[in-house]
Design an enzyme around this catalytic site. Structure first.
Site, short mmCIF file in Angstrom:
data_model
loop_
_atom_site.label_atom_id
_atom_site.label_comp_id
_atom_site.label_asym_id
_atom_site.label_seq_id
_atom_site.Cartn_x
_atom_site.Cartn_y
_atom_site.Cartn_z
N ALA A 46 -14.38 5.68 -8.12
CA ALA A 46 -14.25 5.18 -6.75
C ALA A 46 -13.93 3.69 -6.76
O ALA A 46 -14.40 2.96 -7.65
CB ALA A 46 -15.54 5.45 -5.97
N CYS A 94 -13.55 -6.22 -13.30
CA CYS A 94 -12.99 -7.27 -12.44
C CYS A 94 -13.89 -8.49 -12.52
O CYS A 94 -14.11 -9.19 -11.53
CB CYS A 94 -12.80 -6.79 -11.00
SG CYS A 94 -14.25 -6.05 -10.24
N GLY A 106 -10.73 4.69 -6.12
CA GLY A 106 -9.76 5.69 -6.51
C GLY A 106 -8.31 5.26 -6.66
O GLY A 106 -7.46 6.09 -6.97
N SER A 107 -8.00 3.98 -6.50
CA SER A 107 -6.60 3.58 -6.64
C SER A 107 -6.11 3.74 -8.07
O SER A 107 -4.96 4.19 -8.30
CB SER A 107 -6.42 2.12 -6.18
OG SER A 107 -7.27 1.25 -6.91
N ASP A 125 -17.73 9.71 -10.22
CA ASP A 125 -18.42 8.52 -9.73
C ASP A 125 -19.89 8.87 -9.52
O ASP A 125 -20.22 9.98 -9.09
CB ASP A 125 -17.81 8.01 -8.43
CG ASP A 125 -18.17 6.54 -8.19
OD1 ASP A 125 -17.44 5.67 -8.71
OD2 ASP A 125 -19.18 6.27 -7.53
N ASP A 179 -13.66 1.82 -16.25
CA ASP A 179 -13.61 0.65 -15.37
C ASP A 179 -15.00 0.50 -14.77
O ASP A 179 -15.30 1.03 -13.71
CB ASP A 179 -12.55 0.85 -14.29
CG ASP A 179 -12.34 -0.38 -13.44
OD1 ASP A 179 -12.02 -1.44 -14.00
OD2 ASP A 179 -12.50 -0.28 -12.20
#
Length: 660
Positions: A167, A303, A169-170, A195, A250
């Protein structure tokens, strides 16, 4: 330094975004000390972190080459000139630019923040275009740096792929698109999107449904303890569990690479954030490596720019797994992407802003920099860190692992996680959120493709036996075809059947048949989601060829009668052909070959005296704009919703994307 002005909310809510000061001396001291780039770049780096993030989007990779070209041309022809020479609050806005490193020139950047695009009249036409094309799956609005990890995974149509923390989800969508990137190949691979948050895993459904792919399964598990998945009978045999060719890891992170869009990070940033997440990140990565097929590729990304969450986690994986894994040098991939090399030295700072020493109480050994010998062995410089000032993006960290083909390791049911006796980060318990209204909480049951209900559909719509009829799925406890029938790819069917009691499954497949009414030749209609799956297998018995004017009428007029169609220029031959169809679902086909564009195949409902196009309002808006240049607003409804009771008996309600 003067307080920097930022676009944002002027009033309302709990914070006034326009007045938030994007400063944090603790953050600044830490990142100055890291020396991630030359000292003379500091002011550029800091200013980039303070500036609003530009809007970026990409054309969806799973669409055909012709459709991608059409959407790109639409943007270039209708919107580039509107966004050139524009000023906002007295400042010139740079014209949109292609992201030079993204394949096929399919990604673009518009140098205004998302909030401005939504609110300012100068950008309203482009904003509406992006909303329309995103809604139908032709475009994905995604942060530029977020597009990088899936590109480095090199996903092929036959690969089994796991997205461990999927999530919103891109990136998952990019992975699904990659499976379908070769139009000449029907992909046999699939993406399992997982997720740990139940609500967010249900939200993945909306993101992935737009792609109309039968090749994904959404799960809801803690990634640290992602379960073994059986692929053969005899689930206790460890060598028969699923390993993945590609894994995206990620992980949850402190998010200080998102300072440009998540303003709260400025005031919330502290050293403990990265320290407290490190163990979770390592546990997820370790589980991912366990699940990776020998010779497979795993991408670890965050990130965050903090080495504690980045290189320290990577180093721990290399430390534990030794020669079984290695970091891949991706410096030759995406050559126009500006990036920095990974680092091998970093300080560990405690909550009192004092350096921590190895062995200190409450610390983890894996927080600390590798030894001199490890530094030579690990090659952490092969990691990449994308910094905001390098090309006007957010911040991101990426490391690419490859597992040795000769690794001998079992996939265990669980793993031993790293824990900290005295956690350095605490979280206030959140109120349990309700699931989305369209969330389905019913079991997955496959039905016989040759039962009476399905046989009537295959025959009525002229679907050839070449289409795989063994993958019909329903979501109810009885296992009967009563309302909606889905289809998934055969490999996922095997996964679902063998693990139905073990996996917490959220969604899979595309809607294929929707029950309509039983007083006609076929009680079912084909859902528009399934058209890409079925179109190559259907004969022309329920398809009528129409021209653009015919399509324009039925996109705008609900339930037009045959007389109405004739009075608006529809040819008599088309009406005569329609009259030969029995009541029920049918299709209209628009060739567009003369324009070198992808043909359109759209479901309709053929009644006794009228017809109705069976697509959602959003799809009708998009087609009206793309095909005819007719602009609509979100509240407009060219296809008025009419209930079955209120309409003529031979008509169904207009289609809704999410109500079935």
């Amino acid at each position: 330094m003067a307080k920097k002005k930022h676009y944002g909310r002027k009033s309302g809510g709990t914070r006034n975004w326009a007045n938030i000061e994007r400063e944090n001396p603790v953050w600044e001291e830490y990142y100055r000390s890291l020396r991630l780039f030359p000292d003379e770049e500091w002011e550029r780096f800091k200013k980039a972190c303070q500036d609003p993030l530009p809007l970026t989007f990409r054309v969806t990779g799973s669409t055909s080459a012709k459709l991608r070209k059409e959407v790109l041309q639409l943007f270039q022809n209708d919107h580039l000139h509107k966004l050139s020479g524009v000023e906002f609050e007295g400042v010139a806005v740079d014209p949109p630019q292609q992201l030079p490193w993204y394949p096929d020139n399919s990604a673009w950047q518009i140098d205004v923040p998302k909030r401005v695009m939504r609110k300012n009249d100068k950008f309203s036409a482009t904003q509406r275009f992006l909303v329309l094309e995103t809604g139908v799956g032709n475009i994905s609005r995604q942060e530029a740096v977020s597009m990088v990890p899936p590109l480095l995974m090199d996903v092929q149509p036959h690969h089994t792929v796991l997205d461990m923390c999927a999530a919103p989800g891109s990136k998952t969508a990019q992975l699904v698109e990659a499976l379908h990137s070769d139009p000449a190949t029907k992909p046999t691979g699939y993406v399992i999107a997982n997720d740990s948050d139940t609500r967010r895993s249900h939200m993945l459904v909306h993101q992935l449904k737009r792609l109309r792919s039968p090749n994904y399964l959404i799960l809801n598990h803690d990634a640290q303890f992602f379960p073994r998945i059986a692929v053969e009978e005899g689930v206790s045999a460890k060598h028969k569990c699923l390993k993945f060719d590609r894994i995206l890891c990620d992980v949850p992170c402190s998010g200080d690479g998102t300072l440009r869009k998540n303003i709260n990070v400025w005031s919330d940033w502290k050293h403990q954030n990265g320290l407290g997440l490190h163990a979770l990140q390592w546990n997820i990565l370790n589980r991912g490596i366990e699940l990776l097929e020998n010779g497979g590729r795993l991408v670890y990304s965050t990130c965050s720019l903090n080495p504690i969450e980045d290189e320290a986690v990577v180093a721990q994986a290399l430390r534990k797994w030794g020669a079984s894994i290695k970091l891949i040098d991706c410096s030759d991939r995406l050559p126009q992407l500006k990036r920095s090399k990974g680092v091998s030295k970093w300080p560990v700072i405690g909550k009192n802003q004092e350096p921590k020493l190895r062995g200190a109480e409450g610390s983890l050994e894996s927080w600390f920099s590798p030894s001199a010998e490890e530094e030579k062995e690990f090659h952490l410089e092969r990691c990449m860190r994308i910094l905001p000032h390098q090309q006007n993006t957010g911040g991101f960290f990426v490391a690419v692992f490859e597992k040795d083909v000769n690794t001998v390791a079992e996939v265990t049911e669980t793993l031993t996680t790293v824990k900290i006796a005295d956690p350095v980060v605490t979280h206030t318990p959140k109120k349990k959120e309700a699931l989305p209204l369209d969330a389905i909480d019913e079991p997955f049951n496959f039905i016989d493709g040759d039962n009476d209900e399905m046989t009537s559909c295959w025959s009525f719509f002229g679907i050839s036996e070449e289409f795989n009829r063994d993958c019909c799925l329903v979501r109810n406890k009885t296992g009967d075809a009563t309302r909606v029938v889905y289809t998934v790819n055969p490999q996922l069917k095997n996964i679902i059947q063998l693990n139905n009691e073990k996996l917490k499954m959220i969604y899979a497949g595309v809607k294929m048949f929707i029950y309509q009414r039983d007083d006609i030749d076929c009680a079912w209609r084909i859902h528009s989601e399934a058209v890409p799956c079925l179109r190559d297998y259907m004969n022309h018995n329920r398809i009528i060829d129409i021209n653009r004017e015919f399509l324009k009428v039925i996109l705008q007029e609900p339930f037009p009668t045959y007389d109405f169609l004739l009075s608006h220029g529809v040819e008599q031959d088309a009406i005569d052909k329609l009259s030969t169809f029995s009541t029920g679902c049918a299709f209209v086909h628009v060739s567009r070959e003369s324009e070198n564009k992808e043909p359109l195949l759209i479901p309709i409902w053929k009644g006794i005296r009228s017809i109705n196009i069976m697509i959602a309002k959003e799809d009708a808006h998009e087609l009206l704009y793309r095909e005819y240049g007719i602009e609509t607003k979100a509240k407009d409804n060219p296809k008025a919703r009419v209930s079955l009771e209120d309409s003529a008996k031979d008509q169904p309600p207009a289609e809704n994307k999410d109500n079935e």
